[in-house]
Design an enzyme around this catalytic site. Structure first.
Site, PDB file in Angstrom:
ATOM      1  N   THR A 100      -6.574   5.613   5.128  1.00  0.00           N
ATOM      2  CA  THR A 100      -6.266   5.903   3.722  1.00  0.00           C
ATOM      3  C   THR A 100      -5.346   4.815   3.195  1.00  0.00           C
ATOM      4  O   THR A 100      -4.177   4.719   3.604  1.00  0.00           O
ATOM      5  CB  THR A 100      -5.573   7.267   3.570  1.00  0.00           C
ATOM      6  OG1 THR A 100      -6.397   8.278   4.149  1.00  0.00           O
ATOM      7  CG2 THR A 100      -5.332   7.589   2.097  1.00  0.00           C
ATOM      8  N   LYS A 175     -10.036   9.237  -2.367  1.00  0.00           N
ATOM      9  CA  LYS A 175      -9.184   9.836  -1.329  1.00  0.00           C
ATOM     10  C   LYS A 175      -7.775  10.098  -1.863  1.00  0.00           C
ATOM     11  O   LYS A 175      -7.163  11.138  -1.588  1.00  0.00           O
ATOM     12  CB  LYS A 175      -9.151   8.893  -0.115  1.00  0.00           C
ATOM     13  CG  LYS A 175      -8.209   9.304   0.985  1.00  0.00           C
ATOM     14  CD  LYS A 175      -8.573  10.632   1.612  1.00  0.00           C
ATOM     15  CE  LYS A 175      -7.524  11.077   2.612  1.00  0.00           C
ATOM     16  NZ  LYS A 175      -7.646  12.500   2.946  1.00  0.00           N
ATOM     17  N   LYS A 243       3.030   8.725   1.772  1.00  0.00           N
ATOM     18  CA  LYS A 243       2.381   7.445   1.453  1.00  0.00           C
ATOM     19  C   LYS A 243       1.235   7.665   0.457  1.00  0.00           C
ATOM     20  O   LYS A 243       1.083   6.927  -0.518  1.00  0.00           O
ATOM     21  CB  LYS A 243       1.889   6.827   2.768  1.00  0.00           C
ATOM     22  CG  LYS A 243       1.005   5.610   2.684  1.00  0.00           C
ATOM     23  CD  LYS A 243      -0.466   5.894   2.973  1.00  0.00           C
ATOM     24  CE  LYS A 243      -0.811   6.553   4.266  1.00  0.00           C
ATOM     25  NZ  LYS A 243      -2.218   6.837   4.502  1.00  0.00           N
TER      26      LYS A 243
HETATM   27  N1  LIG Z   1      -3.961  13.119  10.300  1.00  0.00           N
HETATM   28  C1  LIG Z   1      -4.736  13.545   9.306  1.00  0.00           C
HETATM   29  O1  LIG Z   1      -4.896  14.746   9.091  1.00  0.00           O
HETATM   30  C2  LIG Z   1      -5.452  12.574   8.416  1.00  0.00           C
HETATM   31  C3  LIG Z   1      -5.065  11.259   8.307  1.00  0.00           C
HETATM   32  N2  LIG Z   1      -5.758  10.433   7.455  1.00  0.00           N
HETATM   33  C4  LIG Z   1      -5.382   9.034   7.349  1.00  0.00           C
HETATM   34  O2  LIG Z   1      -5.900   8.395   8.505  1.00  0.00           O
HETATM   35  C5  LIG Z   1      -5.032   7.338   8.908  1.00  0.00           C
HETATM   36  C6  LIG Z   1      -4.576   7.580  10.340  1.00  0.00           C
HETATM   37  O3  LIG Z   1      -3.900   8.817  10.371  1.00  0.00           O
HETATM   38  P1  LIG Z   1      -3.360   9.463  11.733  1.00  0.00           P
HETATM   39  O4  LIG Z   1      -4.311   9.210  12.818  1.00  0.00           O
HETATM   40  O5  LIG Z   1      -2.987  10.843  11.386  1.00  0.00           O
HETATM   41  O6  LIG Z   1      -2.049   8.602  11.945  1.00  0.00           O
HETATM   42  P2  LIG Z   1      -1.190   8.328  13.257  1.00  0.00           P
HETATM   43  O7  LIG Z   1       0.176   8.044  12.766  1.00  0.00           O
HETATM   44  O8  LIG Z   1      -1.408   9.391  14.266  1.00  0.00           O
HETATM   45  O9  LIG Z   1      -1.844   6.981  13.836  1.00  0.00           O
HETATM   46  C7  LIG Z   1      -1.654   5.754  13.179  1.00  0.00           C
HETATM   47  C8  LIG Z   1      -2.401   4.659  13.902  1.00  0.00           C
HETATM   48  O10 LIG Z   1      -2.128   3.406  13.229  1.00  0.00           O
HETATM   49  C9  LIG Z   1      -1.620   2.483  14.202  1.00  0.00           C
HETATM   50  N3  LIG Z   1      -0.700   1.542  13.568  1.00  0.00           N
HETATM   51  C10 LIG Z   1       0.385   1.820  12.815  1.00  0.00           C
HETATM   52  N4  LIG Z   1       0.971   0.677  12.390  1.00  0.00           N
HETATM   53  C11 LIG Z   1       0.248  -0.350  12.915  1.00  0.00           C
HETATM   54  C12 LIG Z   1       0.341  -1.764  12.831  1.00  0.00           C
HETATM   55  N5  LIG Z   1       1.292  -2.370  12.117  1.00  0.00           N
HETATM   56  N6  LIG Z   1      -0.576  -2.506  13.480  1.00  0.00           N
HETATM   57  C13 LIG Z   1      -1.560  -1.891  14.200  1.00  0.00           C
HETATM   58  N7  LIG Z   1      -1.716  -0.564  14.312  1.00  0.00           N
HETATM   59  C14 LIG Z   1      -0.813   0.208  13.667  1.00  0.00           C
HETATM   60  C15 LIG Z   1      -0.945   3.340  15.246  1.00  0.00           C
HETATM   61  O11 LIG Z   1      -0.776   2.601  16.437  1.00  0.00           O
HETATM   62  P3  LIG Z   1       0.358   3.028  17.522  1.00  0.00           P
HETATM   63  O12 LIG Z   1      -0.262   4.105  18.335  1.00  0.00           O
HETATM   64  O13 LIG Z   1       0.641   1.787  18.281  1.00  0.00           O
HETATM   65  O14 LIG Z   1       1.558   3.508  16.733  1.00  0.00           O
HETATM   66  C16 LIG Z   1      -1.977   4.475  15.354  1.00  0.00           C
HETATM   67  O15 LIG Z   1      -3.095   4.065  16.102  1.00  0.00           O
HETATM   68  C17 LIG Z   1      -3.894   7.314   7.877  1.00  0.00           C
HETATM   69  O16 LIG Z   1      -4.219   6.382   6.881  1.00  0.00           O
HETATM   70  C18 LIG Z   1      -3.903   8.724   7.324  1.00  0.00           C
HETATM   71  O17 LIG Z   1      -3.361   8.791   6.023  1.00  0.00           O
HETATM   72  C19 LIG Z   1      -6.838  10.854   6.745  1.00  0.00           C
HETATM   73  C20 LIG Z   1      -7.264  12.134   6.839  1.00  0.00           C
HETATM   74  C21 LIG Z   1      -6.591  13.107   7.654  1.00  0.00           C
HETATM   75  O1  LIG Z   2      -5.531  13.193   4.541  1.00  0.00           O
HETATM   76  C1  LIG Z   2      -5.400  14.294   5.008  1.00  0.00           C
HETATM   77  C2  LIG Z   2      -6.424  15.312   4.974  1.00  0.00           C
HETATM   78  O2  LIG Z   2      -6.181  16.437   5.470  1.00  0.00           O
HETATM   79  O3  LIG Z   2      -7.509  15.040   4.445  1.00  0.00           O
END
Ligand SMILES: NC(=O)C1=CN([C@@H]2O[C@H](COP(=O)(O)OP(=O)(O)OC[C@H]3O[C@@H](n4cnc5c(N)ncnc54)[C@H](OP(=O)(O)O)[C@@H]3O)[C@@H](O)[C@H]2O)C=CC1
Ligand SMILES: O=CC(=O)O
Length: 296
Positions: A100, A175, A243
């Protein structure tokens, strides 16, 4: 392209990426994974994934690579930094960013990928940890139509429905609009729960009443009970919801759309972050409403 051949790269194994990559493996895809913290790849490797040492190594190996990263700065870093996607993207290779982010971030990535002959779509998702585990996400794709069509077998594994929304940026915007509404609703539910308890009502009764009426929704049904129990195990981390509110408000600024409800909800999420709740589930914003109530 490789999505048809059931082989993909996957960058980012956080809450969502881990569930999505696992689902692809379960459904017969060959998956090559990379995560910034490489140890998070271990479980996927145990389940049959291969490992790429860098984003560039994954793109070199796979004709199509999916990314699921935290925010715009992570999405840009994985593409543009040393050992990033751009070092290996070329004609015949596809890149699908499901993170996102805002439309500008997505456009920058699109321009860089396509200027090297690569193919790009953005495909953020609606749905949280459980829908990701169950392959029930809603996919909001935009960009090159041919790549979208080639990605459908993978999208059919990851989601219950995918939308093709046209030019790059439209998926990101859709989104953000959805999550802006979700963040405001979460604040409304939090205030409702505090108002119910403080005025002598049973909050469990409130949830039952809500669930039978016109504003019943899966989020209230799923999050309401855990909120009453002060349980905030992260499915959607609060820092990501904040965010999304920030990026949605910026979209409102660009389009001169006044959004006082969303602005107030964003303040509550910011307050929650300042209280150290950013890594908890976004429903922990409830704690900020409780704090304000105790102060009054
Ligand atoms: N959780 C949810 O319910 C939902 C989330 N989303 C979106 O999906 C995306 C991922 O969410 P989610 O999985 O929950 O987030 P997490 O915080 O669990 O995971 C984030 C991921 O991004 C990586 N990351 C962060 N910073 C960097 C960087 N500078 N360089 C490389 N990798 C990086 C992390 O790596 P590391 O493990 O090393 O920290 C990890 O793999 C977000 O954009 C979120 O808004 C969308 C729908 C639903
Ligand atoms: O981005 C979060 C979700 O639940 O969708």
């Amino acid at each position: 392209m490789a999505v048809e051949e059931k082989e993909v790269g996957f960058l980012g194994l956080g809450i969502m990426g881990k569930a999505m990559a696992t689902n692809l493996l379960r459904n017969g895809f060959k998956v090559t994974v990379w995560n910034r913290t490489l140890s998070k790849c271990d479980e996927l490797v145990e389940n049959g994934a291969s490992i790429g040492e860098t984003p560039a190594a994954v793109v070199k190996k796979c004709k199509c690579t999916i990314a699921m990263l935290s925010d715009p700065s992570a999405a840009l870093s994985v593409v543009f930094d040393k050992d990033g996607v751009l070092e290996q993207i070329c004609s015949g290779k596809g890149y699908i960013d499901m993170s996102t982010v805002d439309a500008d971030t997505s456009s920058k990535i699109n321009e860089a990928i396509t200027s090297r002959g690569g193919h790009f779509i953005e495909a953020p998702v609606s749905g949280s940890k459980k829908p990701a585990e169950d392959g029930q996400l809603v996919i909001l794709a935009a960009g090159e139509k041919a790549l979208y069509e080639e990605a459908i077998p993978a999208f059919n594994v990851l989601g219950k429905r995918s939308f093709y929304l046209g030019q790059v940026g439209n998926g990101a915007k859709m989104k953000l609009v959805v999550n802006m509404i979700m963040g405001s609703m979460m604040n409304a539910l939090s205030e409702g729960l505090v108002l119910a308890s403080t005025s002598g009502l049973d909050p469990w009764n409130l949830l039952d009443v809500l669930d039978l009426g016109a504003i019943a929704n899966p989020m209230f049904k799923m999050k309401g009970p855990t909120m009453i129990q002060n349980s905030y195990s992260p499915a959607f981390p609060l820092k990501h919801q904040q965010k999304d509110m920030r990026l949605a408000l910026a979209l409102g600024d660009e389009n001169a759309v006044s959004m006082p409800v969303a602005a107030a909800a964003n303040e509550a999420f910011k307050k929650a972050r300042s209280m150290g709740l950013g890594d908890l589930d976004f429903s922990a914003v409830f704690e900020t409403v409780k704090v304000l109530q105790h102060q009054s």
